[in-house]
Design an enzyme around this catalytic site. Structure first.
Site, short mmCIF file in Angstrom:
data_model
loop_
_atom_site.label_atom_id
_atom_site.label_comp_id
_atom_site.label_asym_id
_atom_site.label_seq_id
_atom_site.Cartn_x
_atom_site.Cartn_y
_atom_site.Cartn_z
N GLY A 55 0.79 -1.21 0.00
CA GLY A 55 0.00 0.00 0.00
C GLY A 55 0.83 1.26 0.00
O GLY A 55 1.86 1.35 -0.67
N HIS A 56 0.39 2.25 0.78
CA HIS A 56 0.91 3.61 0.74
C HIS A 56 2.37 3.71 1.21
O HIS A 56 3.21 4.29 0.53
CB HIS A 56 0.01 4.50 1.61
CG HIS A 56 0.25 5.96 1.48
ND1 HIS A 56 0.10 6.64 0.30
CD2 HIS A 56 0.62 6.88 2.41
CE1 HIS A 56 0.36 7.93 0.49
NE2 HIS A 56 0.69 8.10 1.75
#
Length: 303
Positions: A277-278
């Site tokens: 993810g981020h």
């Protein structure tokens, strides 16, 4: 009798200890982490929201044997000062100027940049100021194309459009503990690899008196970056900096839609979409460090 053989220069141990400093730039105390040989090529690490140079705590020692690594905290983040938002302009232009001032203070006249999230517009604004100084770019979930601004950005775009108090207040959820944790865990296959100290560390700083207004000012000013996207893209085409893209493909904030367009302007860029993810460094450090070191060793001249 044993005789100790002389240690060759090549075998000398390089001190990769991270040092922590605070200097006054433009009247503001700016904190930065620094490691590696002072005469080595500079790698500038520019962090994202809602964290600080803390996000690079594991990457810095992995690069510091061959590179002079500098990782600042922007005002309002980490250990840098957080002046009242009515007395200090929390803008990406101001951040770029302050980072530029720090680099000048440290004598860093050329640098590769690792840009992530907020670090992308800070770094790209810096590149527009001094295009000749950028030796390479490592891009991790940092946007320069409108294709990368998907549904997550709709309430923020509404705030850009009218700057209203109602739309400003509606963004308060972005500094809550649930969203801070979401940024670290969403899109991650094995959450047991994510240290919960991350969101605990960030949230304490977000919760400081006055910090929410700082972040809301920045959410609004992020809109000032979008009109510069064509200039960022022109920089890529004209200067052709070596670029490595290491992107968490499951990120809902800066989705993979924003990664591919870089290849329009830099067809030679190296693109790696990672299953995370981020904050990709938190669970994919073991994959990213070899990619980053190989890239820098090939593209940036070392001493």
């Amino acid at each position: 009798m044993m005789v100790n053989a002389p240690v060759s220069a090549a075998a000398e141990i390089v001190d990769s200890t991270t040092h922590y400093h605070t200097v006054k730039i433009g009247g503001v105390d700016v904190f930065y982490r620094e490691a590696g040989p002072a005469n080595a090529p500079v790698v500038l690490l520019l962090h994202g929201f809602p964290t600080s140079s803390h996000m690079f705590r594991n990457l810095i020692p992995a690069l510091a044997d061959r590179y002079h690594v500098i990782a600042p905290d922007y005002p309002g983040f980490g250990e840098s000062a957080a002046p009242d938002h009515t007395k200090f302009a929390y803008t990406f232009a101001n951040y770029a100027d302050l980072v530029d001032g720090l680099l000048g203070r440290l004598g860093a006249n050329n640098y590769a940049m690792y840009v992530m999230d907020y670090g992308a517009p800070v770094g790209y604004r810096l590149a527009l100021k001094h295009p000749e100084r950028v030796t390479a770019l490592i891009v991790q979930n940092g946007n320069a194309y409108e294709e990368g601004l998907k549904e997550f950005w709709d309430p923020i775009k509404a705030y850009w459009a009218d700057g209203s108090a109602a739309h400003r207040t509606a963004l308060s959820f972005l500094v809550t503990p649930a969203i801070t944790k979401f940024q670290y865990t969403d899109g991650v296959a094995d959450v047991s690899r994510i240290d919960p100290d991350n969101w605990g560390h960030d949230q304490v700083l977000l919760d400081r008196p006055g910090n929410k207004d700082i972040q809301l000012d920045l959410f609004h000013d992020y809109g000032s970056n979008v009109p510069l996207y064509p200039k960022f893209q022109a920089f890529f085409r004209e200067r052709k900096p070596p670029m490595l893209i290491v992107w968490g493909k499951n990120d809902k904030i800066f989705p993979a839609d924003g990664a591919g367009p870089y290849l329009r302007d830099l067809p030679g860029a190296e693109l790696h979409l990672l299953d995370t993810g981020h904050f990709a460094l938190e669970d994919k450090l073991d994959e990213m460090v070899p990619l980053i070191r190989d890239f820098l060793d090939r593209k940036v001249v070392t001493n």
